[in-house]
Design a protein around this motif. Sequence first.
Motif, mmCIF file in Angstrom:
data_model
loop_
_atom_site.group_PDB
_atom_site.id
_atom_site.type_symbol
_atom_site.label_atom_id
_atom_site.label_comp_id
_atom_site.label_asym_id
_atom_site.label_seq_id
_atom_site.Cartn_x
_atom_site.Cartn_y
_atom_site.Cartn_z
ATOM 1 N N GLU A 92 47.386 50.912 39.026
ATOM 2 C CA GLU A 92 45.952 51.191 39.066
ATOM 3 C C GLU A 92 45.403 50.788 40.436
ATOM 4 N N MET A 93 44.490 51.589 40.971
ATOM 5 C CA MET A 93 43.892 51.291 42.265
ATOM 6 C C MET A 93 42.589 50.510 42.085
ATOM 7 N N ASP A 94 42.301 49.633 43.040
ATOM 8 C CA ASP A 94 41.061 48.841 43.073
ATOM 9 C C ASP A 94 40.927 47.900 41.877
ATOM 10 N N ARG A 95 42.035 47.357 41.405
ATOM 11 C CA ARG A 95 42.013 46.419 40.272
ATOM 12 C C ARG A 95 42.532 45.039 40.652
ATOM 13 N N ILE A 96 42.975 44.853 41.908
ATOM 14 C CA ILE A 96 43.532 43.577 42.363
ATOM 15 C C ILE A 96 42.431 42.718 42.954
ATOM 16 N N ARG A 97 42.368 41.481 42.515
ATOM 17 C CA ARG A 97 41.438 40.545 43.136
ATOM 18 C C ARG A 97 42.226 39.356 43.665
ATOM 19 N N SER A 98 41.677 38.711 44.698
ATOM 20 C CA SER A 98 42.376 37.661 45.413
ATOM 21 C C SER A 98 41.451 36.477 45.637
ATOM 22 N N TRP A 99 42.042 35.273 45.679
ATOM 23 C CA TRP A 99 41.290 34.066 46.000
ATOM 24 C C TRP A 99 42.241 32.997 46.478
ATOM 25 N N GLU A 100 41.689 31.974 47.128
ATOM 26 C CA GLU A 100 42.474 30.843 47.615
ATOM 27 C C GLU A 100 41.939 29.568 46.984
ATOM 28 N N GLN A 101 42.866 28.684 46.633
ATOM 29 C CA GLN A 101 42.469 27.427 46.005
ATOM 30 C C GLN A 101 43.602 26.418 46.146
ATOM 31 N N ASN A 102 43.291 25.208 46.583
ATOM 32 C CA ASN A 102 44.250 24.109 46.688
ATOM 33 C C ASN A 102 45.514 24.480 47.471
ATOM 34 N N GLY A 103 45.344 25.170 48.609
ATOM 35 C CA GLY A 103 46.485 25.523 49.453
ATOM 36 C C GLY A 103 47.325 26.675 48.942
ATOM 37 N N MET A 104 46.833 27.387 47.944
ATOM 38 C CA MET A 104 47.566 28.537 47.395
ATOM 39 C C MET A 104 46.686 29.777 47.478
ATOM 40 N N ARG A 105 47.334 30.921 47.623
ATOM 41 C CA ARG A 105 46.646 32.217 47.600
ATOM 42 C C ARG A 105 47.066 32.908 46.309
ATOM 43 N N TYR A 106 46.091 33.378 45.558
ATOM 44 C CA TYR A 106 46.351 34.019 44.270
ATOM 45 C C TYR A 106 45.909 35.471 44.305
ATOM 46 N N ARG A 107 46.651 36.321 43.592
ATOM 47 C CA ARG A 107 46.263 37.721 43.404
ATOM 48 C C ARG A 107 46.556 38.069 41.953
ATOM 49 N N GLU A 108 45.620 38.815 41.355
ATOM 50 C CA GLU A 108 45.828 39.243 39.964
ATOM 51 C C GLU A 108 45.204 40.602 39.747
ATOM 52 N N CYS A 109 45.724 41.300 38.752
ATOM 53 C CA CYS A 109 45.191 42.606 38.361
ATOM 54 C C CYS A 109 44.321 42.408 37.130
ATOM 55 N N VAL A 110 43.148 43.019 37.145
ATOM 56 C CA VAL A 110 42.253 42.901 35.991
ATOM 57 C C VAL A 110 42.581 43.929 34.903
ATOM 58 N N SER A 111 43.533 44.837 35.173
ATOM 59 C CA SER A 111 43.919 45.851 34.185
ATOM 60 C C SER A 111 45.203 45.516 33.436
ATOM 61 N N CYS A 112 46.056 44.671 34.027
ATOM 62 C CA CYS A 112 47.316 44.322 33.358
ATOM 63 C C CYS A 112 47.589 42.839 33.586
ATOM 64 N N ASP A 113 48.805 42.402 33.303
ATOM 65 C CA ASP A 113 49.109 40.973 33.412
ATOM 66 C C ASP A 113 49.738 40.593 34.751
ATOM 67 N N PHE A 114 49.620 41.442 35.796
ATOM 68 C CA PHE A 114 50.165 41.098 37.109
ATOM 69 C C PHE A 114 49.448 39.870 37.653
ATOM 70 N N PHE A 115 50.234 38.883 38.118
ATOM 71 C CA PHE A 115 49.688 37.671 38.722
ATOM 72 C C PHE A 115 50.691 37.194 39.768
ATOM 73 N N GLU A 116 50.187 36.790 40.921
ATOM 74 C CA GLU A 116 51.053 36.334 41.998
ATOM 75 C C GLU A 116 50.387 35.153 42.687
ATOM 76 N N GLN A 117 51.182 34.148 43.025
ATOM 77 C CA GLN A 117 50.659 33.030 43.802
ATOM 78 C C GLN A 117 51.599 32.767 44.968
ATOM 79 N N LEU A 118 51.008 32.533 46.137
ATOM 80 C CA LEU A 118 51.777 32.313 47.353
ATOM 81 C C LEU A 118 51.185 31.128 48.100
ATOM 82 N N PRO A 119 52.025 30.281 48.698
ATOM 83 C CA PRO A 119 51.474 29.194 49.516
ATOM 84 C C PRO A 119 50.796 29.774 50.749
#
Length: 84
Positions: free
Chosen positions: A18-45
């Motif tokens: 799906e396009m335009d469904r990924i949101r991103s944020w940074e917190q406590n030295g980590m970068r997070y990305r997730e999809c609001v349409s499915c269960d995709f979740f990623e965290q990167l230092p």
Amino acid sequence: MATQKRFIAGAICPRCAEMDRIRSWEQNGMRYRECVSCDFFEQLPIEEETPPELETRISRPHEDQASQPDDLQTVRILDPGQQH
């Protein structure tokens, strides 16, 4: 203060495509990305080099581009009032 989550314009979810469904944020030295349409979740230092780029409608290769020649030709604009 709450962390602000921002949508990544043109990003395509690697799981549900799906396009335009990924949101991103940074917190406590980590970068997070997730999809609001499915269960995709990623965290990167954040210290990591650049995170892998998500495919967007701009970065996605087009079939037309593969068939275009690499050499360029100059276009000459002619002035209709000028006689040769």
